[in-house]
Design a protein around this motif. Sequence first.
Motif, short mmCIF file in Angstrom:
data_model
loop_
_atom_site.label_atom_id
_atom_site.label_comp_id
_atom_site.label_asym_id
_atom_site.label_seq_id
_atom_site.Cartn_x
_atom_site.Cartn_y
_atom_site.Cartn_z
N ALA A 125 0.81 -1.28 0.06
CA ALA A 125 0.08 -0.03 -0.14
C ALA A 125 0.95 1.18 -0.07
O ALA A 125 2.19 1.11 0.38
N GLY A 126 0.28 2.43 -0.31
CA GLY A 126 0.99 3.88 -0.38
C GLY A 126 1.40 4.00 1.32
O GLY A 126 0.73 3.57 2.24
N PHE A 127 2.46 4.87 1.17
CA PHE A 127 2.81 5.30 2.66
C PHE A 127 1.67 5.93 3.62
O PHE A 127 1.90 5.76 4.71
N ASP A 128 0.67 6.54 2.97
CA ASP A 128 -0.38 7.42 3.78
C ASP A 128 -1.69 6.52 3.73
O ASP A 128 -2.51 6.97 4.31
N HIS A 129 -1.47 5.34 3.27
CA HIS A 129 -2.80 4.40 3.34
C HIS A 129 -3.23 4.08 4.79
O HIS A 129 -2.25 3.81 5.65
N THR A 130 -4.30 4.29 5.08
CA THR A 130 -4.97 3.92 6.50
C THR A 130 -6.04 2.74 6.38
O THR A 130 -6.74 2.90 5.24
N LYS A 135 -4.09 7.33 13.74
CA LYS A 135 -3.03 7.24 14.63
C LYS A 135 -2.80 5.49 15.17
O LYS A 135 -1.66 5.31 15.75
N GLU A 136 -3.85 4.61 14.77
CA GLU A 136 -3.62 3.47 15.24
C GLU A 136 -3.81 2.29 13.85
O GLU A 136 -3.82 1.33 14.30
N ALA A 137 -3.97 2.95 12.67
CA ALA A 137 -3.97 2.19 11.53
C ALA A 137 -3.28 2.64 10.32
O ALA A 137 -3.86 2.73 9.25
N SER A 138 -2.07 2.89 10.79
CA SER A 138 -1.16 3.59 9.69
C SER A 138 -0.13 2.15 8.95
O SER A 138 -0.50 1.19 9.79
N MET A 139 0.41 2.43 8.09
CA MET A 139 1.25 1.37 7.24
C MET A 139 2.36 1.18 8.27
O MET A 139 2.78 -0.06 8.31
N ALA A 140 3.02 1.85 9.25
CA ALA A 140 3.88 1.72 10.17
C ALA A 140 3.68 0.74 11.15
O ALA A 140 4.47 -0.11 11.61
N TYR A 145 0.28 -5.71 13.70
CA TYR A 145 -1.03 -6.34 13.46
C TYR A 145 -0.83 -7.84 12.58
O TYR A 145 -1.39 -8.75 12.80
N ALA A 146 -0.03 -7.84 11.66
CA ALA A 146 0.31 -8.90 10.97
C ALA A 146 1.16 -9.94 11.65
O ALA A 146 0.73 -11.04 11.30
N ALA A 147 1.71 -9.62 12.49
CA ALA A 147 2.40 -10.52 13.67
C ALA A 147 3.22 -11.90 12.78
O ALA A 147 3.20 -12.86 13.04
N GLY A 148 3.66 -11.51 11.48
CA GLY A 148 4.59 -12.37 10.82
C GLY A 148 3.79 -13.24 9.96
O GLY A 148 4.39 -14.07 9.44
N ARG A 149 2.41 -12.79 9.78
CA ARG A 149 1.64 -13.80 8.96
C ARG A 149 1.76 -13.35 7.50
O ARG A 149 1.46 -14.23 6.64
#
Length: 314
Positions: A125-130, A135-140, A145-149
Amino acid sequence: MQVIKIHHPFDKKLIPAGSIVLAMGFFDGVHRGHQAVIARAREIAHEKRLPLAVLTYDHAPGVVYRQYKGGFKYLSTVNRKLELLDELGVDLVYLISFTSSFASLTPQQFVDQYLVSFHAQTVVAGFDHTYGEAKEASMALLPKYAAGRFEVVTVPKLTEDGTQEKVGSREIRQLIDSGKVEAANGELGYTYQTTGLVVHGLARGRTLGFPTINVEHPQEERLPGIGVYAVTVKIGGKWYKGMASVGHNITFGDGNQLTVEIYLFDFQQMVYGEEVVVRWYKYLRGEKKFDGAEALVAQMKRDEHDARRKLSKI
């Protein structure tokens, strides 16, 4: 290209088996910034020999959040967006209905119920996708959330001419609204287009020697700002050159509704009821109130000369 429509909560039996590379975003306009995201995802898909999928939405999330007074005008309707994604080599599109129940998902629930259930091996996704509150759903935060999956790939900002201003849908909408279609086309990476139905008008153009077709556009499509433009129009599979007026016909009275009237060069056919596509190439001038028909006709002749010159390069 396969399109799977998703309504929350969805039946997981709808999801094909096998891993995918998934690009996600709303992608209004599928502009050059979006194209960079999809191109990166396509590269990864080719490297991993996996299908390229896109997760996108059937309408703007802001509609649910009541962010737009008077409705939202799209750079690309759902059908146009799907057409553009198909041209970019996408194999599968998950078209999600953005509803209040879907919007209530936490970022972790979104990842677990959607990205993981879609069998994403890599998410791009793009750098600014949410995918929720920024504040809690950024690409960073997505790797947490992926936890290695799955792997997370963030595509950096695409800027114009080395400046810091990004190529973005909001900026392109502003260009379209102000009539700057050439600049908008540069950021889109293709010529902006709209659709419409040819309807009956007041037939004034015929009496002036400039018979026009009147095009009624869908409410959700974004029309260029008021003015006169060089355009091409697709009718029955063939493209015709012409000039379009977006305006209120102020020479013949105040308070007229907004219309789109198009004079097609060297064209004599009756085409009422035809569904057409209009491509917008160049802004020629703004709307002007003339003293009478003679002054208007003289200006239209100049407009035709300018439009033919511009379109001769196409």
